[in-house]
Design an enzyme around this catalytic site. Structure first.
Site, short mmCIF file in Angstrom:
data_model
loop_
_atom_site.label_atom_id
_atom_site.label_comp_id
_atom_site.label_asym_id
_atom_site.label_seq_id
_atom_site.Cartn_x
_atom_site.Cartn_y
_atom_site.Cartn_z
N GLY A 57 0.84 -1.20 0.00
CA GLY A 57 0.00 0.00 0.00
C GLY A 57 0.87 1.24 0.00
O GLY A 57 1.97 1.24 -0.56
N ARG A 58 0.40 2.31 0.68
CA ARG A 58 1.17 3.56 0.71
C ARG A 58 2.55 3.34 1.31
O ARG A 58 3.57 3.69 0.71
CB ARG A 58 0.40 4.62 1.53
CG ARG A 58 -0.86 5.13 0.86
CD ARG A 58 -1.66 5.98 1.81
NE ARG A 58 -2.21 5.18 2.89
CZ ARG A 58 -3.51 5.00 3.13
NH1 ARG A 58 -4.40 5.63 2.40
NH2 ARG A 58 -3.94 4.25 4.12
N ARG A 70 1.43 -4.64 12.53
CA ARG A 70 0.81 -4.88 13.83
C ARG A 70 1.32 -6.21 14.34
O ARG A 70 1.49 -7.16 13.56
CB ARG A 70 -0.72 -4.95 13.70
CG ARG A 70 -1.39 -3.63 13.37
CD ARG A 70 -1.39 -2.66 14.54
NE ARG A 70 -2.08 -1.42 14.22
CZ ARG A 70 -1.47 -0.27 13.95
NH1 ARG A 70 -0.15 -0.17 13.98
NH2 ARG A 70 -2.18 0.81 13.67
N GLU A 129 1.34 -5.14 23.25
CA GLU A 129 2.10 -3.92 23.60
C GLU A 129 1.53 -3.28 24.86
O GLU A 129 0.32 -3.28 25.05
CB GLU A 129 2.03 -2.94 22.43
CG GLU A 129 2.73 -3.49 21.20
CD GLU A 129 2.57 -2.60 19.97
OE1 GLU A 129 2.02 -1.49 20.08
OE2 GLU A 129 3.00 -3.03 18.89
N HIS A 163 7.23 0.47 19.07
CA HIS A 163 6.16 0.98 18.20
C HIS A 163 6.32 2.49 17.98
O HIS A 163 5.46 3.29 18.38
CB HIS A 163 4.77 0.68 18.81
CG HIS A 163 3.66 0.80 17.80
ND1 HIS A 163 2.52 0.04 17.84
CD2 HIS A 163 3.51 1.62 16.72
CE1 HIS A 163 1.72 0.37 16.85
NE2 HIS A 163 2.30 1.35 16.14
P1 NAP Z 1 -2.65 1.05 2.98
O1 NAP Z 1 -2.18 2.06 2.00
O2 NAP Z 1 -4.11 0.83 3.14
O3 NAP Z 1 -1.94 -0.34 2.60
C1 NAP Z 1 -2.32 -1.56 3.14
C2 NAP Z 1 -1.94 -2.67 2.15
O4 NAP Z 1 -2.24 -3.93 2.74
C3 NAP Z 1 -2.67 -2.59 0.84
O5 NAP Z 1 -1.74 -2.73 -0.20
C4 NAP Z 1 -3.61 -3.79 0.85
O6 NAP Z 1 -3.62 -4.33 -0.45
C5 NAP Z 1 -2.94 -4.75 1.81
N1 NAP Z 1 -3.91 -5.58 2.52
C6 NAP Z 1 -4.99 -5.16 3.21
N2 NAP Z 1 -5.63 -6.20 3.74
C7 NAP Z 1 -4.94 -7.30 3.37
C8 NAP Z 1 -5.12 -8.69 3.60
N3 NAP Z 1 -6.16 -9.15 4.32
N4 NAP Z 1 -4.22 -9.54 3.07
C9 NAP Z 1 -3.20 -9.08 2.35
N5 NAP Z 1 -2.97 -7.78 2.09
C10 NAP Z 1 -3.84 -6.90 2.60
O7 NAP Z 1 -2.10 1.38 4.42
P2 NAP Z 1 -0.71 2.07 4.84
O8 NAP Z 1 -0.89 3.52 4.98
O9 NAP Z 1 0.36 1.55 3.94
O10 NAP Z 1 -0.55 1.45 6.31
C11 NAP Z 1 -0.46 0.04 6.48
C12 NAP Z 1 -0.44 -0.35 7.94
O11 NAP Z 1 0.82 -0.04 8.52
C13 NAP Z 1 -1.44 0.35 8.87
O12 NAP Z 1 -2.74 -0.17 8.74
C14 NAP Z 1 -0.84 0.10 10.23
O13 NAP Z 1 -1.29 -1.14 10.75
C15 NAP Z 1 0.66 -0.01 9.93
N6 NAP Z 1 1.37 1.17 10.49
C16 NAP Z 1 2.25 0.99 11.51
C17 NAP Z 1 2.94 2.07 12.02
C18 NAP Z 1 3.93 1.89 13.12
O14 NAP Z 1 4.13 2.83 13.89
N7 NAP Z 1 4.59 0.77 13.22
C19 NAP Z 1 2.72 3.35 11.53
C20 NAP Z 1 1.81 3.50 10.48
C21 NAP Z 1 1.14 2.39 9.96
P3 NAP Z 1 -4.86 -5.04 -1.11
O15 NAP Z 1 -6.07 -4.28 -0.63
O16 NAP Z 1 -4.59 -4.92 -2.56
O17 NAP Z 1 -4.80 -6.46 -0.65
C1 8YV Z 2 1.21 5.25 15.89
C2 8YV Z 2 0.45 3.62 13.99
O1 8YV Z 2 2.42 5.05 16.57
O2 8YV Z 2 -0.55 5.13 12.47
C3 8YV Z 2 -0.52 3.98 12.93
O3 8YV Z 2 -1.29 3.09 12.54
O4 8YV Z 2 0.52 2.51 14.41
C4 8YV Z 2 1.40 4.65 14.53
O5 8YV Z 2 1.51 5.73 13.67
C5 8YV Z 2 0.14 4.79 16.74
O6 8YV Z 2 -1.05 4.92 16.09
C6 8YV Z 2 0.07 5.56 18.05
O7 8YV Z 2 -0.98 5.03 18.75
#
Ligand code: NAP
Ligand code: 8YV
Length: 316
Positions: A156-157, A235, A264, A282
């Protein structure tokens, strides 16, 4: 002008929180003890029209049920897996999140974990601190990254921003997702285990929630193999954490870089004891700039909502 009541599950950054304080009557659910929470709900439940929260703070259906007139939940996270999204949709409660503004920082964290895990940066630091270098001991060689194959789970993004960075490091990118994406040239795998068998590094960046729970199973980790690395910035729920620990302990995979965990802020002692992992609390989006931009989206979405304008980053 009438007062607008807002329930605060988690505050945003001070600069933006000050704006909210000027515009709304804020109820600090985050600071209240159990009796205080009861008091807030008894006094204000029916006047609360907005909620601000994060992934960490969440928003459960039991609380939504207590707020008959809530109109909007502004989440300062891109992931909304801890928010009762279906119930909000059913009740026509708007939900906003914070896409895009955190993409680069999270992708940077993914690469930082990858580089540090494969090149064993922390082991090098320990080598110096423990005096081993000074005692003329030679640190074991580590692994080269150039030319290795990286499989991104969830292009995704953030996944695409990780892919661009991987290309700059001379890595070969492929991806797993529910559908093939026309706009990219990376190879697509419809089968996760098959991709795991064909990559050196698996990078996970799908949303959390029921649909992806345990997606990275024992079988997938086994397929990644003894020379494989696992990086997770998505996650903790996406991976079978016990299976991951077993794979790391037994050498079924070579190493892991983890920003997220199943429970967490608790990290299993067995994981803490390993020297083939790099762990972060995180904090992939945790920079001044990005957390400020995420907070500003909360402010702007609330402002748009109460002005009757289109929401900037609407989930539902
Ligand atoms: P996004 O643009 O919606 O991308 C999510 C991707 O996952 C899409 O390419 C989607 O592709 C795929 N996907 C969704 N459901 C799926 C499934 N069941 N099986 C396989 N692929 C699947 O979201 P993003 O902005 O990139 O963010 C992604 C995730 O990163 C967030 O939801 C969050 O959990 C995590 N995150 C973590 C942090 C951190 O602090 N560690 C920070 C920001 C985000 P398709 O729909 O084509 O399958
Ligand atoms: C944050 C995240 O650290 O945007 C998300 O999905 O996991 C992180 O950017 C978190 O949401 C803070 O609670």
């Amino acid at each position: 002008m009438s007062v607008i009541d807002v329930l605060v599950m988690v505050p945003c950054r001070p600069e933006q929180f000050a704006l909210l304080e000027q515009r709304y009557r804020l109820h600090r659910y985050d600071l209240a003890d159990s009796a205080g929470k009861t008091h807030i709900l008894e006094q204000f439940a029916s006047s609360i029209r907005a909620v601000i929260t994060t992934h960490t703070g969440g928003f459960p259906e039991a609380l939504l049920d207590r707020l008959p007139n809530v109109e909007i939940v502004a989440v300062a996270s891109v992931g909304f897996d801890t928010v009762c999204i279906d119930a909000c949709e059913k009740r026509s409660v708007a939900v906003t999140n914070t896409p895009d503004v955190l993409t680069d920082d999270v992708a940077d964290m993914a690469l930082m974990l990858l580089l540090n895990t494969v090149r064993r940066l922390l082991n090098g630091v320990d080598w110096i601190r423990s005096g081993r270098w000074q005692r003329q001991e030679v640190m074991p060689l580590n692994t080269s990254l150039t030319g290795k194959r990286v499989g991104i789970v969830g292009l995704g993004r953030i996944g695409k921003a990780i892919a661009h960075r991987c290309e700059a490091f001379g890595l070969l990118v492929c991806y797993y997702g529910r559908r093939e994406q026309e706009a990219v040239t990376y190879a697509w795998y419809s089968d996760l285990t098959e991709m795991a068998e064909n990559v050196d590094v698996m990078m996970v960046v799908v949303p959390g929630g029921i649909q992806t729970q345990g997606l990275i199973s024992k079988k997938v980790l086994k397929a990644l193999g003894k020379d494989g690395y696992f990086i997770n910035v998505s996650r903790g729920s996406v991976v079978d954490e016990d299976a991951l620990i077993e794979a790391l302990e037994s050498g079924d995979i070579k190493g892991a870089g983890l920003d997220v965990f199943a429970n967490e802020p608790y990290v299993p002692a067995r994981l803490l004891a390993l020297d083939n992992v790099v762990l972060q609390p995180h904090c992939a989006s945790a920079t001044e700039e990005t957390r400020g931009a995420m907070s500003q989206l909360v402010v702007d979405n609330l402002a748009a909502h109460f002005a009757g304008q289109a929401l900037l980053t609407k989930v539902y």
